[in-house]
Design a protein around this motif. Structure first.
Motif, PDB file in Angstrom:
ATOM      1  N   VAL A  36       0.012  -1.439   8.611  1.00  0.00           N
ATOM      2  CA  VAL A  36       0.909  -2.068   7.939  1.00  0.00           C
ATOM      3  C   VAL A  36       2.152  -1.890   9.103  1.00  0.00           C
ATOM      4  O   VAL A  36       2.756  -2.890   9.271  1.00  0.00           O
ATOM      5  CB  VAL A  36       1.446  -1.086   6.869  1.00  0.00           C
ATOM      6  N   LEU A  37       2.190  -1.097   9.924  1.00  0.00           N
ATOM      7  CA  LEU A  37       2.965  -0.920  11.068  1.00  0.00           C
ATOM      8  C   LEU A  37       2.939  -2.069  12.091  1.00  0.00           C
ATOM      9  O   LEU A  37       3.759  -2.278  12.637  1.00  0.00           O
ATOM     10  CB  LEU A  37       3.038   0.421  12.008  1.00  0.00           C
ATOM     11  N   HIS A  38       1.945  -3.053  12.179  1.00  0.00           N
ATOM     12  CA  HIS A  38       1.900  -4.106  12.927  1.00  0.00           C
ATOM     13  C   HIS A  38       2.639  -4.957  12.266  1.00  0.00           C
ATOM     14  O   HIS A  38       3.097  -6.061  13.172  1.00  0.00           O
ATOM     15  CB  HIS A  38       0.396  -4.688  12.790  1.00  0.00           C
ATOM     16  N   ASP A  39       3.263  -5.041  11.087  1.00  0.00           N
ATOM     17  CA  ASP A  39       4.053  -6.287  10.274  1.00  0.00           C
ATOM     18  C   ASP A  39       5.400  -5.634  10.216  1.00  0.00           C
ATOM     19  O   ASP A  39       6.379  -6.552  10.224  1.00  0.00           O
ATOM     20  CB  ASP A  39       3.487  -6.401   9.051  1.00  0.00           C
ATOM     21  N   ARG A  40       5.548  -4.317   9.799  1.00  0.00           N
ATOM     22  CA  ARG A  40       6.985  -3.935   9.602  1.00  0.00           C
ATOM     23  C   ARG A  40       7.014  -2.380   9.705  1.00  0.00           C
ATOM     24  O   ARG A  40       6.237  -1.728   9.596  1.00  0.00           O
ATOM     25  CB  ARG A  40       7.189  -4.446   8.251  1.00  0.00           C
ATOM     26  N   ASP A  41       8.307  -1.993   9.534  1.00  0.00           N
ATOM     27  CA  ASP A  41       8.823  -0.457   9.416  1.00  0.00           C
ATOM     28  C   ASP A  41       8.097   0.197   8.142  1.00  0.00           C
ATOM     29  O   ASP A  41       8.220  -0.731   7.014  1.00  0.00           O
ATOM     30  CB  ASP A  41      10.121  -0.269   9.560  1.00  0.00           C
ATOM     31  N   TRP A  42       7.690   1.440   8.165  1.00  0.00           N
ATOM     32  CA  TRP A  42       7.420   1.989   6.982  1.00  0.00           C
ATOM     33  C   TRP A  42       7.716   3.414   7.215  1.00  0.00           C
ATOM     34  O   TRP A  42       7.412   4.116   7.876  1.00  0.00           O
ATOM     35  CB  TRP A  42       5.792   1.814   6.611  1.00  0.00           C
ATOM     36  N   ASN A  43       8.891   3.773   6.288  1.00  0.00           N
ATOM     37  CA  ASN A  43       9.380   4.947   6.526  1.00  0.00           C
ATOM     38  C   ASN A  43       9.614   5.660   5.010  1.00  0.00           C
ATOM     39  O   ASN A  43      10.835   6.460   4.856  1.00  0.00           O
ATOM     40  CB  ASN A  43      10.807   4.559   7.147  1.00  0.00           C
ATOM     41  N   ARG A  44       8.802   5.618   4.233  1.00  0.00           N
ATOM     42  CA  ARG A  44       8.879   6.331   2.905  1.00  0.00           C
ATOM     43  C   ARG A  44       8.091   7.611   2.973  1.00  0.00           C
ATOM     44  O   ARG A  44       7.095   7.644   2.775  1.00  0.00           O
ATOM     45  CB  ARG A  44       8.342   5.417   1.953  1.00  0.00           C
ATOM     46  N   GLN A  93      -3.343  -4.632   2.704  1.00  0.00           N
ATOM     47  CA  GLN A  93      -4.087  -5.857   1.837  1.00  0.00           C
ATOM     48  C   GLN A  93      -3.181  -7.096   1.595  1.00  0.00           C
ATOM     49  O   GLN A  93      -3.580  -8.057   1.500  1.00  0.00           O
ATOM     50  CB  GLN A  93      -4.755  -5.658   0.538  1.00  0.00           C
ATOM     51  N   LYS A  94      -1.720  -6.981   1.428  1.00  0.00           N
ATOM     52  CA  LYS A  94      -1.017  -8.100   1.393  1.00  0.00           C
ATOM     53  C   LYS A  94      -0.374  -8.744   2.491  1.00  0.00           C
ATOM     54  O   LYS A  94       0.019  -9.877   2.625  1.00  0.00           O
ATOM     55  CB  LYS A  94       0.409  -7.555   0.662  1.00  0.00           C
ATOM     56  N   LEU A  95      -1.062  -8.217   3.612  1.00  0.00           N
ATOM     57  CA  LEU A  95      -0.715  -8.637   5.125  1.00  0.00           C
ATOM     58  C   LEU A  95      -1.755 -10.097   5.352  1.00  0.00           C
ATOM     59  O   LEU A  95      -2.701 -10.144   4.936  1.00  0.00           O
ATOM     60  CB  LEU A  95      -0.790  -7.532   6.169  1.00  0.00           C
ATOM     61  N   ALA A  96      -1.213 -10.790   6.296  1.00  0.00           N
ATOM     62  CA  ALA A  96      -1.845 -11.839   6.602  1.00  0.00           C
ATOM     63  C   ALA A  96      -3.101 -11.795   7.333  1.00  0.00           C
ATOM     64  O   ALA A  96      -3.951 -12.607   7.316  1.00  0.00           O
ATOM     65  CB  ALA A  96      -0.857 -12.908   7.372  1.00  0.00           C
TER      66      ALA A  96
END
Length: 170
Positions: free
Chosen positions: A82-90, A103-106
């Protein structure tokens, strides 16, 4: 008739009769080759996710004592994807949440991951992982409480000559 130098290794079976638990070849030359490969390994490393790893602290300590460097993604490896596509800071991200997000990534098609698509954005993922590490350092958050986090960036920095340490996010 074959000469003894061209005979197949005595410990190997034909591929049709291989058992699922294949034993190492017992011949002296094969044993010596395996030992030589073990001695010449300059870097020992491993990757793991923290999902379903209740004894991670113990495993980490053992790896450190053995000279094995680990790359750990918390809560799971899908965070690195996921970090390849966007920040994730939850904070408190669950494994199930990360799997769904990945799984939602291209780069995903069904259950298949397109490694070439991820390769293009690896430097961005490295920068995002560093940003997570910086946030945890500022908050004095240590493993296993550093959710989300990924030290896979250490592999990228070591093995990718195009990704210098501390590279900026893209």
């Amino acid at each position: 008739m074959r000469s003894s130098g061209s005979l197949p290794c005595a410990g190997r079976r034909p591929s049709a009769s291989r058992s699922p638990r294949r034993r190492p070849c017992p011949t002296p030359s094969c044993t010596q080759q395996r030992r030589a490969r073990r001695r010449t390994r300059s870097t020992r490393s491993g990757a793991s996710s923290t999902s379903r790893r209740p004894r991670l602290d113990e495993a980490t300590a053992l790896a450190q004592r053995s000279g094995v460097r680990l790359a750990i993604s918390h809560p799971c490896f899908e965070l690195w994807i996921v970090l390849h596509d966007r920040d994730w800071n939850r904070p408190g991200t669950s494994t199930a949440e990360m799997v769904i997000a990945a799984q939602k990534l291209a780069a995903f098609t069904g259950k298949h991951l397109d490694a070439d698509a991820l390769l293009v954005s690896r430097h961005g993922a490295a920068g995002r992982a560093r940003a997570l590490a910086l946030r945890h350092a500022q908050d004095d958050t240590l493993p296993p409480d550093d959710n989300p986090s990924s030290t896979v960036v250490a592999f990228i920095e070591e093995y990718d000559p195009e990704c210098p340490r501390g590279a900026q996010r893209t």
